[in-house]
Design an enzyme around this catalytic site. Structure first.
Site, PDB file in Angstrom:
ATOM      1  N   CYS A   1       0.856  -1.185   0.000  1.00  0.00           N
ATOM      2  CA  CYS A   1       0.000   0.000   0.000  1.00  0.00           C
ATOM      3  C   CYS A   1       0.895   1.238   0.000  1.00  0.00           C
ATOM      4  CB  CYS A   1      -0.903  -0.021   1.227  1.00  0.00           C
ATOM      5  SG  CYS A   1      -1.852   1.505   1.453  1.00  0.00           S
TER       6      CYS A   1
ATOM      7  N   CYS B   1       0.590   3.208   3.613  1.00  0.00           N
ATOM      8  CA  CYS B   1       1.098   2.709   4.899  1.00  0.00           C
ATOM      9  C   CYS B   1       2.174   1.635   4.780  1.00  0.00           C
ATOM     10  CB  CYS B   1      -0.055   2.178   5.748  1.00  0.00           C
ATOM     11  SG  CYS B   1      -0.773   0.636   5.119  1.00  0.00           S
TER      12      CYS B   1
ATOM     13  N   CYS C   1      -7.121  -1.024   1.570  1.00  0.00           N
ATOM     14  CA  CYS C   1      -6.106  -1.539   2.489  1.00  0.00           C
ATOM     15  C   CYS C   1      -6.741  -1.674   3.866  1.00  0.00           C
ATOM     16  CB  CYS C   1      -4.926  -0.579   2.532  1.00  0.00           C
ATOM     17  SG  CYS C   1      -3.693  -0.993   3.788  1.00  0.00           S
TER      18      CYS C   1
ATOM     19  N   CYS D   1      -5.121   1.061   6.551  1.00  0.00           N
ATOM     20  CA  CYS D   1      -5.266   2.520   6.501  1.00  0.00           C
ATOM     21  C   CYS D   1      -6.451   3.007   5.678  1.00  0.00           C
ATOM     22  CB  CYS D   1      -3.976   3.154   5.993  1.00  0.00           C
ATOM     23  SG  CYS D   1      -3.662   2.856   4.242  1.00  0.00           S
TER      24      CYS D   1
ATOM     25  N   CYS E   1      -8.503  -5.601  -9.634  1.00  0.00           N
ATOM     26  CA  CYS E   1      -8.089  -4.589 -10.612  1.00  0.00           C
ATOM     27  C   CYS E   1      -7.609  -3.377  -9.804  1.00  0.00           C
ATOM     28  CB  CYS E   1      -9.296  -4.260 -11.480  1.00  0.00           C
ATOM     29  SG  CYS E   1      -8.936  -3.240 -12.892  1.00  0.00           S
TER      30      CYS E   1
END
EC number: 1.8.4.12
Length: 133
Positions: free
Chosen positions: A48, A51, A97, A100, A120
């Site tokens: 991510c 984070c 995510c 976060c 996707c």
């Protein structure tokens, strides 16, 4: 799951590029075939961008032809959260995510086996750690 990572909008804007902020924090999307990881075939882990949590592995990446990096499974089941997304007159499943709440992309039920899923994902929502050779 521990507490979510929380930052002010100003903190996210200072950390991310304008494009990353628009996509990851405001649920935007990048144009197809423009993301830096769409054609990436290197082995490694996708994290991510907000984070650093590992969210996808290159072993589950495939070329869906959609124009976005596509994966048939996340790095682990707890890496992501799925949410109903009725925006743009469509009924889709948004991928975020779990650490976060960053918007990563969407998941569709037209992917390859063994999962039958196509995650996707926007390149702008990801960082990539190449596997050492």
């Amino acid at each position: 799951m521990t507490d979510k990572i929380r930052k002010s909008e100003e903190e996210w804007q200072a950390q991310l590029t304008p494009e990353q902020y628009r996509i990851a924090r405001q649920a935007g999307t990048e144009m197809p075939f423009t993301g830096k990881y769409n054609a990436n075939k290197e082995a490694g882990v996708y994290r991510c961008v907000c984070c650093g949590k590992p969210v996808f592995d290159s072993a589950q990446k495939y070329d869906s032809g959609s124009g976005w990096p596509s994966f048939w499974a996340p790095k682990d089941a707890e890496a992501l959260e799925l949410h109903t997304d009725p925006s743009h007159g469509m009924q889709r499943v948004e991928v975020r995510c779990s650490a976060c709440d960053a918007h990563l992309g969407h998941v569709f039920e037209d992917g390859p086996q063994p999962s039958g899923l196509r995650y996707c994902i926007n390149s702008a929502s990801l960082d990539f750690d190449k596997e050492p050779e």
